[in-house]
Design a protein around this motif. Structure first.
Motif, PDB file in Angstrom:
ATOM      1  N   HIS A 171       0.808  -1.226   0.000  1.00 34.68           N
ATOM      2  CA  HIS A 171       0.000   0.000   0.000  1.00 34.68           C
ATOM      3  C   HIS A 171       0.840   1.274   0.000  1.00 34.68           C
ATOM      4  O   HIS A 171       0.368   2.324  -0.425  1.00 34.68           O
ATOM      5  CB  HIS A 171      -1.000   0.002   1.161  1.00 34.68           C
ATOM      6  N   VAL A 208      -6.414   0.949  -1.592  1.00 37.32           N
ATOM      7  CA  VAL A 208      -5.025   1.411  -1.604  1.00 37.32           C
ATOM      8  C   VAL A 208      -4.944   2.818  -2.191  1.00 37.32           C
ATOM      9  O   VAL A 208      -4.227   3.684  -1.674  1.00 37.32           O
ATOM     10  CB  VAL A 208      -4.128   0.419  -2.371  1.00 37.32           C
ATOM     11  N   ASP A 229      -0.315   7.019  -2.426  1.00 35.55           N
ATOM     12  CA  ASP A 229      -1.463   6.113  -2.396  1.00 35.55           C
ATOM     13  C   ASP A 229      -1.931   5.785  -3.808  1.00 35.55           C
ATOM     14  O   ASP A 229      -2.160   4.611  -4.152  1.00 35.55           O
ATOM     15  CB  ASP A 229      -2.604   6.697  -1.556  1.00 35.55           C
TER      16      ASP A 229
END
Length: 201
Positions: free
Chosen positions: A84, A115, A96
């Motif tokens: 992630h 994620v 992200d």
């Protein structure tokens, strides 16, 4: 024996069918090495302590994945937890989204969505200390993955900065990474657009 050769063009618009068939064949070994490059990036993260934190970037990912596995999460969620923050090195301001694009072709859509959005959800825990709106994630309140992302952050992300936690090593997760990246990219049977899975048992 590895095929060799070069294309005839200097501008892509001038390429022939033969040129592009050659490139397609030559690209296959490179694509097959994607998990190696991902694992190499994780190892590099093991050399960098999170600024001001007590663990490395790699340890944070490993700890998140360890918690996911111990919670009974499936393969996609475990690998999603592990990777992630894999984009931190090259895209710290939008890690992200970067991380989500790395895994998106190979995991369920809800895992990639979580994620991609975990950054704004994670700010719930600290945003108010900077004068930010800690509830900014609520703009996604009606999204089917809202609860999944909130739970992901609560159970596996915000809790994974503990140097004393019994964290599993990267070698434990390597076969899982290889299994996920061996899938056919964007396979509808894998992506399962619209399906929202449980994070864990």
């Amino acid at each position: 024996m590895t095929e060799t050769g070069t294309v005839s063009f200097t501008q892509m618009k001038d390429g022939t069918r033969e040129d592009y068939e050659l490139l397609e064949r030559l690209e296959k070994p490179y694509l097959a090495l994607t998990p190696d490059r991902v694992l190499d990036e994780l190892r590099r993260q093991g050399e960098v302590t999170l600024e001001g934190y007590r663990i490395t970037r790699l340890t944070h990912g490993l700890q998140s994945a360890t918690r996911a596995e111990r919670d009974g999460a499936d393969l996609d969620w475990i690998v999603g937890a592990l990777l992630h923050d894999v984009g931190d090195g090259l895209a710290p301001q939008n890690h992200d989204r970067f991380s989500a694009e790395v895994i998106r072709p190979f995991v369920r859509w809800d895992v990639a969505w979580v994620v991609e959005h975990h950054g704004i959800f994670q700010s719930f825990y600290y945003g108010h200390h900077y004068g930010w709106d800690r509830n900014a994630r609520d703009r996604f309140k009606d999204h089917p993955c809202y609860d999944s992302c909130a739970e992901f952050c609560e159970r596996w992300d915000q809790s994974s900065f503990d140097p004393a936690y019994d964290t599993l090593p990267l070698e434990h997760f390597e076969p899982l990474v290889r299994e996920v990246f061996a899938r056919k990219a964007y396979d509808p049977a894998v992506i399962r657009e619209g399906f929202v899975s449980r994070l864990a048992e």
